[in-house]
Design a protein around this motif. Structure first.
Motif, PDB file in Angstrom:
ATOM      1  N   ALA A  48      28.873  -1.982 -19.482  1.00  0.00           N
ATOM      2  CA  ALA A  48      28.956  -1.853 -20.934  1.00  0.00           C
ATOM      3  C   ALA A  48      27.763  -2.505 -21.626  1.00  0.00           C
ATOM      4  O   ALA A  48      27.322  -2.052 -22.692  1.00  0.00           O
ATOM      5  CB  ALA A  48      30.257  -2.470 -21.440  1.00  0.00           C
ATOM      6  N   ALA A  49      27.225  -3.563 -21.005  1.00  0.00           N
ATOM      7  CA  ALA A  49      26.069  -4.253 -21.589  1.00  0.00           C
ATOM      8  C   ALA A  49      24.759  -3.524 -21.318  1.00  0.00           C
ATOM      9  O   ALA A  49      23.702  -3.945 -21.802  1.00  0.00           O
ATOM     10  CB  ALA A  49      25.987  -5.675 -21.038  1.00  0.00           C
ATOM     11  N   GLY A  50      24.813  -2.466 -20.526  1.00  0.00           N
ATOM     12  CA  GLY A  50      23.614  -1.679 -20.269  1.00  0.00           C
ATOM     13  C   GLY A  50      22.741  -2.205 -19.164  1.00  0.00           C
ATOM     14  O   GLY A  50      21.567  -1.810 -19.065  1.00  0.00           O
ATOM     15  N   LEU A  51      23.251  -3.076 -18.308  1.00  0.00           N
ATOM     16  CA  LEU A  51      22.447  -3.572 -17.194  1.00  0.00           C
ATOM     17  C   LEU A  51      22.221  -2.453 -16.183  1.00  0.00           C
ATOM     18  O   LEU A  51      23.123  -1.652 -15.920  1.00  0.00           O
ATOM     19  CB  LEU A  51      23.144  -4.744 -16.514  1.00  0.00           C
ATOM     20  CG  LEU A  51      23.319  -6.036 -17.329  1.00  0.00           C
ATOM     21  CD1 LEU A  51      24.064  -7.075 -16.510  1.00  0.00           C
ATOM     22  CD2 LEU A  51      21.980  -6.582 -17.781  1.00  0.00           C
ATOM     23  N   PRO A  52      21.035  -2.389 -15.586  1.00  0.00           N
ATOM     24  CA  PRO A  52      20.775  -1.346 -14.584  1.00  0.00           C
ATOM     25  C   PRO A  52      21.694  -1.495 -13.378  1.00  0.00           C
ATOM     26  O   PRO A  52      22.042  -2.613 -12.978  1.00  0.00           O
ATOM     27  CB  PRO A  52      19.309  -1.599 -14.195  1.00  0.00           C
ATOM     28  CG  PRO A  52      18.736  -2.389 -15.323  1.00  0.00           C
ATOM     29  CD  PRO A  52      19.861  -3.207 -15.871  1.00  0.00           C
ATOM     30  N   ALA A  60      21.016   0.830  -1.671  1.00  0.00           N
ATOM     31  CA  ALA A  60      21.459   0.991  -0.290  1.00  0.00           C
ATOM     32  C   ALA A  60      20.568   0.237   0.673  1.00  0.00           C
ATOM     33  O   ALA A  60      21.005  -0.210   1.736  1.00  0.00           O
ATOM     34  CB  ALA A  60      21.496   2.485   0.073  1.00  0.00           C
ATOM     35  N   GLN A  61      19.293   0.076   0.315  1.00  0.00           N
ATOM     36  CA  GLN A  61      18.351  -0.619   1.185  1.00  0.00           C
ATOM     37  C   GLN A  61      18.398  -2.133   1.008  1.00  0.00           C
ATOM     38  O   GLN A  61      18.186  -2.884   1.961  1.00  0.00           O
ATOM     39  CB  GLN A  61      16.918  -0.122   0.922  1.00  0.00           C
ATOM     40  CG  GLN A  61      16.634   1.291   1.388  1.00  0.00           C
ATOM     41  CD  GLN A  61      17.296   2.337   0.496  1.00  0.00           C
ATOM     42  OE1 GLN A  61      17.426   2.125  -0.712  1.00  0.00           O
ATOM     43  NE2 GLN A  61      17.717   3.442   1.090  1.00  0.00           N
ATOM     44  N   LYS A  62      18.690  -2.608  -0.202  1.00  0.00           N
ATOM     45  CA  LYS A  62      18.674  -4.048  -0.455  1.00  0.00           C
ATOM     46  C   LYS A  62      19.647  -4.393  -1.577  1.00  0.00           C
ATOM     47  O   LYS A  62      19.547  -3.862  -2.678  1.00  0.00           O
ATOM     48  CB  LYS A  62      17.261  -4.518  -0.828  1.00  0.00           C
ATOM     49  CG  LYS A  62      17.159  -6.024  -0.986  1.00  0.00           C
ATOM     50  CD  LYS A  62      15.728  -6.454  -1.309  1.00  0.00           C
ATOM     51  CE  LYS A  62      15.629  -7.971  -1.416  1.00  0.00           C
ATOM     52  NZ  LYS A  62      14.255  -8.414  -1.755  1.00  0.00           N
ATOM     53  N   SER A  63      20.569  -5.291  -1.271  1.00  0.00           N
ATOM     54  CA  SER A  63      21.533  -5.715  -2.285  1.00  0.00           C
ATOM     55  C   SER A  63      21.593  -7.229  -2.433  1.00  0.00           C
ATOM     56  O   SER A  63      22.383  -7.738  -3.221  1.00  0.00           O
ATOM     57  CB  SER A  63      22.933  -5.188  -1.922  1.00  0.00           C
ATOM     58  OG  SER A  63      23.333  -5.671  -0.640  1.00  0.00           O
ATOM     59  N   SER A  64      20.760  -7.935  -1.687  1.00  0.00           N
ATOM     60  CA  SER A  64      20.832  -9.396  -1.686  1.00  0.00           C
ATOM     61  C   SER A  64      20.442 -10.004  -3.024  1.00  0.00           C
ATOM     62  O   SER A  64      20.834 -11.132  -3.325  1.00  0.00           O
ATOM     63  CB  SER A  64      19.945  -9.979  -0.577  1.00  0.00           C
ATOM     64  OG  SER A  64      18.604  -9.555  -0.737  1.00  0.00           O
ATOM     65  N   ASP A  65      19.648  -9.271  -3.837  1.00  0.00           N
ATOM     66  CA  ASP A  65      19.249  -9.799  -5.140  1.00  0.00           C
ATOM     67  C   ASP A  65      20.159  -9.330  -6.260  1.00  0.00           C
ATOM     68  O   ASP A  65      19.884  -9.598  -7.437  1.00  0.00           O
ATOM     69  CB  ASP A  65      17.806  -9.369  -5.453  1.00  0.00           C
ATOM     70  CG  ASP A  65      16.794 -10.062  -4.553  1.00  0.00           C
ATOM     71  OD1 ASP A  65      17.095 -11.175  -4.086  1.00  0.00           O
ATOM     72  OD2 ASP A  65      15.719  -9.487  -4.313  1.00  0.00           O
ATOM     73  N   SER A  66      21.216  -8.603  -5.939  1.00  0.00           N
ATOM     74  CA  SER A  66      22.114  -8.086  -6.970  1.00  0.00           C
ATOM     75  C   SER A  66      22.963  -9.200  -7.562  1.00  0.00           C
ATOM     76  O   SER A  66      23.178 -10.241  -6.941  1.00  0.00           O
ATOM     77  CB  SER A  66      23.025  -7.007  -6.384  1.00  0.00           C
ATOM     78  OG  SER A  66      23.927  -7.589  -5.445  1.00  0.00           O
ATOM     79  N   LEU A  67      23.462  -8.961  -8.774  1.00  0.00           N
ATOM     80  CA  LEU A  67      24.349  -9.938  -9.407  1.00  0.00           C
ATOM     81  C   LEU A  67      25.614 -10.135  -8.586  1.00  0.00           C
ATOM     82  O   LEU A  67      26.147 -11.247  -8.503  1.00  0.00           O
ATOM     83  CB  LEU A  67      24.718  -9.468 -10.823  1.00  0.00           C
ATOM     84  CG  LEU A  67      23.637  -9.562 -11.895  1.00  0.00           C
ATOM     85  CD1 LEU A  67      24.118  -8.899 -13.184  1.00  0.00           C
ATOM     86  CD2 LEU A  67      23.271 -11.016 -12.153  1.00  0.00           C
ATOM     87  N   LEU A  68      26.093  -9.061  -7.973  1.00  0.00           N
ATOM     88  CA  LEU A  68      27.332  -9.157  -7.198  1.00  0.00           C
ATOM     89  C   LEU A  68      27.177 -10.106  -6.020  1.00  0.00           C
ATOM     90  O   LEU A  68      27.987 -11.018  -5.826  1.00  0.00           O
ATOM     91  CB  LEU A  68      27.742  -7.764  -6.715  1.00  0.00           C
ATOM     92  CG  LEU A  68      29.079  -7.664  -5.971  1.00  0.00           C
ATOM     93  CD1 LEU A  68      30.227  -8.131  -6.858  1.00  0.00           C
ATOM     94  CD2 LEU A  68      29.326  -6.244  -5.494  1.00  0.00           C
ATOM     95  N   GLY A 334      30.573 -14.977 -14.241  1.00  0.00           N
ATOM     96  CA  GLY A 334      29.667 -15.826 -15.005  1.00  0.00           C
ATOM     97  C   GLY A 334      28.230 -15.354 -14.929  1.00  0.00           C
ATOM     98  O   GLY A 334      27.483 -15.406 -15.920  1.00  0.00           O
ATOM     99  N   ALA A 335      27.813 -14.863 -13.759  1.00  0.00           N
ATOM    100  CA  ALA A 335      26.452 -14.345 -13.605  1.00  0.00           C
ATOM    101  C   ALA A 335      26.233 -13.124 -14.491  1.00  0.00           C
ATOM    102  O   ALA A 335      25.146 -12.935 -15.068  1.00  0.00           O
ATOM    103  CB  ALA A 335      26.191 -13.994 -12.139  1.00  0.00           C
ATOM    104  N   VAL A 336      27.249 -12.280 -14.621  1.00  0.00           N
ATOM    105  CA  VAL A 336      27.154 -11.117 -15.495  1.00  0.00           C
ATOM    106  C   VAL A 336      26.993 -11.550 -16.945  1.00  0.00           C
ATOM    107  O   VAL A 336      26.147 -11.035 -17.687  1.00  0.00           O
ATOM    108  CB  VAL A 336      28.398 -10.216 -15.330  1.00  0.00           C
ATOM    109  CG1 VAL A 336      28.453  -9.166 -16.444  1.00  0.00           C
ATOM    110  CG2 VAL A 336      28.384  -9.533 -13.980  1.00  0.00           C
ATOM    111  N   LEU A 337      27.796 -12.517 -17.370  1.00  0.00           N
ATOM    112  CA  LEU A 337      27.699 -13.000 -18.750  1.00  0.00           C
ATOM    113  C   LEU A 337      26.312 -13.562 -19.038  1.00  0.00           C
ATOM    114  O   LEU A 337      25.767 -13.394 -20.130  1.00  0.00           O
ATOM    115  CB  LEU A 337      28.765 -14.064 -19.012  1.00  0.00           C
ATOM    116  CG  LEU A 337      30.224 -13.601 -18.986  1.00  0.00           C
ATOM    117  CD1 LEU A 337      31.150 -14.765 -19.308  1.00  0.00           C
ATOM    118  CD2 LEU A 337      30.462 -12.462 -19.952  1.00  0.00           C
TER     119      LEU A 337
END
Length: 462
Positions: A48-52, A60-68, A334-337
């Motif tokens: 909803a906040a428009g984050l990519p 699929a190749q790299k998710s280690s830097d994702s907010l999740l 909290g990271a999303v906020l």
């Protein structure tokens, strides 16, 4: 509308309010597991906040830097070992008979007339290494015996005990709430211990001594006969550990963590002594030392086998999984906020409204506690909500620790029917629901208000 929601202070605050409201509806009304609700609301808020999408979940190749993954991994890497080791330490102390040794010594030291205070001290001391419910399971039979011998209401002896357990569960490591909050707000655990004691002890004296004594004289509850029989005929420890040994093992991790904290302040940076203090004062190392000592001194030397210890560890660690999932999901939320800019919007709004951050954090924590029941969920969620705001305020370690205490105080207010602890207290101490509301619920509120009051006073002078 979308631009307003994603790029204006009003829109971001609305998004934050809606996300928290949806979170409460999922947990309270729809009975969704808190960690699932936190993940769902975090993902929806980010979208909803428009984050990519790549920022939210990676590729699929790299998710280690994702907010999740960073949200989960950052906090769990900090607390998993601490919570697991703390749980193991408590289970060994329980199985060895250390709780009975400690409580028996306190009853002898305080005398029969001050037995309620002795039970409170037992709850406070034994509550440091064990979870709230385990503390009740272990110490409740001793409350029954003390109440029968004293020929007074069970409430008079039970309330001080559970006040001590509640304070340590909310305010002190290695319990998951304060440990998680320390990780989210980047506070050293040494400061959490110091401020936890500074705020928790006065709160315990007000709630666990003054109020507990007052209400214990006004609610007359007898000890059920089957409870006393279970204690008299139950399995007894033939070779209990000494009081000094039990106290020393409980003190080891606290002393080592405090040594690491003050060593970093008083010792020369880069010196061998400072390095040694930092190493032994690392919470995971300090608790590992304590667990190894307990395993040897309270286990193997007293007839336990390696298989016994393994089975004990497996049993005691089962409940930890859900706690860790909730903590990790709360950190992701909290990271999303933080990533959406909601934290800055909240900071600006609080500044404009003149509402102190300490009070705002306490109020949010109170709301989360009353709405969904869990103190740990309230602490983790509130810490995640205020973390982006606090990051911009330049607080010292002492101030951050006091902020954690305010959040912790809010997390124990007004325990009622949606809290598992409410039903444990009611069941174990022979209380009806109205009696539990009059005693336990009000006690938790007194502890909460007292703890917050002390944290606010200390915040004004540090």
């Amino acid at each position: 509308m979308i631009h307003w929601l994603q790029h204006t202070t009003g829109g971001l605050l609305t998004l934050a309010a809606v996300s928290i409201a949806v979170l409460l509806v999922l947990i309270v009304k729809l009975k969704v597991e808190p960690f699932i609700a936190l993940i769902v609301v975090g993902l929806l808020t980010a979208l909803a906040a428009g984050l990519p999408v790549g920022t939210i979940v990676g590729t699929a190749q790299k998710s280690s830097d994702s907010l999740l993954e960073k949200g989960f991994g950052g906090i769990l890497g900090h607390i998993t070992a601490i919570i697991g080791l703390g749980t193991l330490l408590g289970s060994i102390l329980e199985r060895s008979g250390g709780a009975k040794v400690l409580t028996g010594a306190l009853l002898r030291a305080f005398g029969e007339k001050r037995a309620p205070l002795a039970m409170g001290a037992a709850g406070f001391i034994f509550g440091i290494p064990v979870f709230f419910d385990i503390g009740i399971f272990v110490l409740a039979p001793l409350v029954y015996v003390a109440a029968k011998q004293g020929k007074r209401s069970l409430v008079l002896y039970a309330m001080p005990l559970i006040a001590g357990l509640s304070i340590t569960h909310a305010f002190l490591p290695p319990h998951p709430g304060p440990v998680a909050a320390a990780g989210l707000l980047h506070v050293e655990l040494g400061w959490i211990i110091l401020m936890g004691l500074a705020c928790g002890i006065p709160a315990f004296l007000v709630g666990g001594v003054l109020y507990a004594t007052w209400i214990g004289k006004r609610i007359d509850v007898g000890v059920p006969a089957e409870m006393i029989v279970a204690e008299d005929d139950g399995e007894r420890e033939e070779n209990p550990p000494s009081l000094g040994l039990v106290a020393a093992i409980i003190a080891v991790p606290l002393v080592l963590i405090l040594a690491g904290t003050f060593g970093s302040i008083w010792l020369s940076k880069g010196s061998a002594l400072a390095g040694a203090a930092a190493f032994i004062g690392t919470p995971a190392v300090a608790l590992t030392v304590a667990v190894l000592l307990a395993s040897w001194l309270l286990g193997l030397r007293r007839g336990f086998t390696g298989k016994d210890l393994n089975e004990l560890a497996a049993k005691s660690l089962r409940p930890v999984a859900m706690i860790l999932l909730v903590v990790g999901a709360g950190a992701f939320f909290g990271a999303v906020l933080s990533a959406t800019g909601i934290g800055k919007a909240v900071a600006d709004s609080l500044h404009d409204a003149g509402l102190p951050v300490l009070l705002a954090a306490y109020v949010i924590s109170c709301g989360m506690r009353i709405a969904q029941g869990s103190a740990t969920v309230a602490i983790v969620t509130t810490s995640g909500i205020v973390a982006p705001t606090v990051a911009q305020l330049g607080y010292s370690q002492a101030q951050l620790a006091l902020l954690v205490m305010a959040i912790s105080a809010g997390s124990i207010i007004a325990s009622h029917v949606n809290d598992g602890g409410f039903w444990i207290v009611s069941r174990y101490f022979n209380l009806t629901v109205p009696q539990t509301l009059r005693s336990w619920t009000v006690l938790e509120t007194v502890l909460s208000l007292s703890g917050f009051g002390v944290s606010a006073l200390l915040m004004a002078v540090v």
